[in-house]
Design a protein around this motif. Structure first.
Motif, PDB file in Angstrom:
ATOM      1  N   LYS A  58       3.482  -8.526  13.294  1.00  0.00           N
ATOM      2  CA  LYS A  58       2.380  -7.733  12.783  1.00  0.00           C
ATOM      3  C   LYS A  58       2.940  -6.563  11.983  1.00  0.00           C
ATOM      4  N   LYS A  59       2.440  -6.373  10.737  1.00  0.00           N
ATOM      5  CA  LYS A  59       2.927  -5.310   9.862  1.00  0.00           C
ATOM      6  C   LYS A  59       1.763  -4.573   9.212  1.00  0.00           C
ATOM      7  N   THR A  60       1.922  -3.261   9.060  1.00  0.00           N
ATOM      8  CA  THR A  60       0.974  -2.447   8.305  1.00  0.00           C
ATOM      9  C   THR A  60       1.753  -1.362   7.575  1.00  0.00           C
ATOM     10  N   SER A  61       1.013  -0.443   6.970  1.00  0.00           N
ATOM     11  CA  SER A  61       1.609   0.683   6.246  1.00  0.00           C
ATOM     12  C   SER A  61       1.059   1.988   6.796  1.00  0.00           C
ATOM     13  N   SER A  77       1.602  10.437   8.989  1.00  0.00           N
ATOM     14  CA  SER A  77       2.463  11.032   7.968  1.00  0.00           C
ATOM     15  C   SER A  77       3.922  10.926   8.383  1.00  0.00           C
ATOM     16  N   VAL A  78       4.793  11.093   7.393  1.00  0.00           N
ATOM     17  CA  VAL A  78       6.234  11.069   7.619  1.00  0.00           C
ATOM     18  C   VAL A  78       6.832  12.208   6.808  1.00  0.00           C
ATOM     19  N   THR A 171      16.075   5.711   2.849  1.00  0.00           N
ATOM     20  CA  THR A 171      14.850   5.036   2.401  1.00  0.00           C
ATOM     21  C   THR A 171      14.835   3.607   2.935  1.00  0.00           C
ATOM     22  N   GLY A 172      13.752   2.887   2.626  1.00  0.00           N
ATOM     23  CA  GLY A 172      13.617   1.498   3.085  1.00  0.00           C
ATOM     24  C   GLY A 172      13.438   1.424   4.589  1.00  0.00           C
ATOM     25  N   LEU A 173      12.541   2.242   5.126  1.00  0.00           N
ATOM     26  CA  LEU A 173      12.393   2.364   6.575  1.00  0.00           C
ATOM     27  C   LEU A 173      11.137   1.683   7.101  1.00  0.00           C
ATOM     28  N   ASP A 174      11.290   1.072   8.275  1.00  0.00           N
ATOM     29  CA  ASP A 174      10.167   0.518   9.029  1.00  0.00           C
ATOM     30  C   ASP A 174      10.188   1.130  10.415  1.00  0.00           C
ATOM     31  N   ASN A 190       5.446  -0.041   7.899  1.00  0.00           N
ATOM     32  CA  ASN A 190       6.312   0.300   6.781  1.00  0.00           C
ATOM     33  C   ASN A 190       6.112   1.786   6.450  1.00  0.00           C
ATOM     34  N   LEU A 191       7.200   2.529   6.344  1.00  0.00           N
ATOM     35  CA  LEU A 191       7.114   3.976   6.124  1.00  0.00           C
ATOM     36  C   LEU A 191       7.350   4.388   4.670  1.00  0.00           C
ATOM     37  N   ASN A 192       7.435   3.437   3.752  1.00  0.00           N
ATOM     38  CA  ASN A 192       7.663   3.795   2.334  1.00  0.00           C
ATOM     39  C   ASN A 192       6.384   3.824   1.552  1.00  0.00           C
TER      40      ASN A 192
END
Length: 192
Positions: A58-61, A77-78, A171-174, A190-192
């Motif tokens: 399962k993936k989201t943003s 937020s990040v 960068t490129g973080l999950d 996904n944190l980008n």
């Protein structure tokens, strides 16, 4: 003394016979269990071969809800900071390693189940595109709210921060989230 040896030898003989009888019954039960397993295995081979469905990841943003089991996660937020304040600015946490920063992930966790859940920052992992995995840093006392072994009752949500010590500019973080201590159900944000 003679009585003792007569009773003792007879008792010892009776004990040996009893052990042999129990052993015979136990070996018959084991043989039956083995035969039953063989029958089940044969039936499985003869029947349809059903491949277990591959578990979908399962993936989201950021800003989207991610339902994992009976828990819903959302990253609000990040942000990257060089220090975290505590005691209204009188104390400060700084990264231990040279060139490191704190990556603060603000998240909301909602309990959609019927029992209270315990959550902790250890339920989160940061995964970089390079394959590196980062565990959260523990911040116990700070001016902002950080997850530190919190209980969430059914139907309620808790918002807080999870902090990771990472190289600056990563960068490129999950964010991998899990529903329990053993991580039996996981999802990725996904944190980008």
């Amino acid at each position: 003394m003679k009585k003792f040896f007569k009773f003792g030898c007879g008792g010892l003989f009776a004990l040996i016979v009893l052990i042999m009888v129990i052993g015979t019954f136990a070996s018959n039960d084991n043989k039956k269990l083995t035969d039953d397993k063989a029958v089940v295995a044969t039936k499985s081979i003869e029947g349809k071969k059903e491949e277990p469905a591959a578990e979908e990841i399962k993936k989201t943003s950021i800003g989207e809800d991610l339902a994992v089991g009976k828990v819903t996660f959302k990253v609000n937020s990040v942000g990257e900071v060089k220090e975290i304040s505590a005691a209204k600015g009188h104390l400060k946490y700084k990264p231990d390693a040279e060139g490191a920063v704190f990556l603060i992930v603000n998240a909301t966790i909602r309990n959609d189940g019927t029992e209270m859940i315990q959550t902790d920052s250890s339920f989160f992992k940061l995964k970089a595109a390079s394959g590196a995995t980062y565990s959260p840093s523990t911040i116990i006392v700070a001016d902002d709210k950080f997850f530190a072994f919190e209980g969430i009752n059914p139907g309620l949500a808790l918002t807080g921060n999870v902090v990771f010590e990472v190289p600056a500019g990563l960068t490129g973080l999950d964010l991998q989230v899990q529903t329990g201590f053993w991580g039996t159900e996981t999802g990725t944000i996904n944190l980008n």
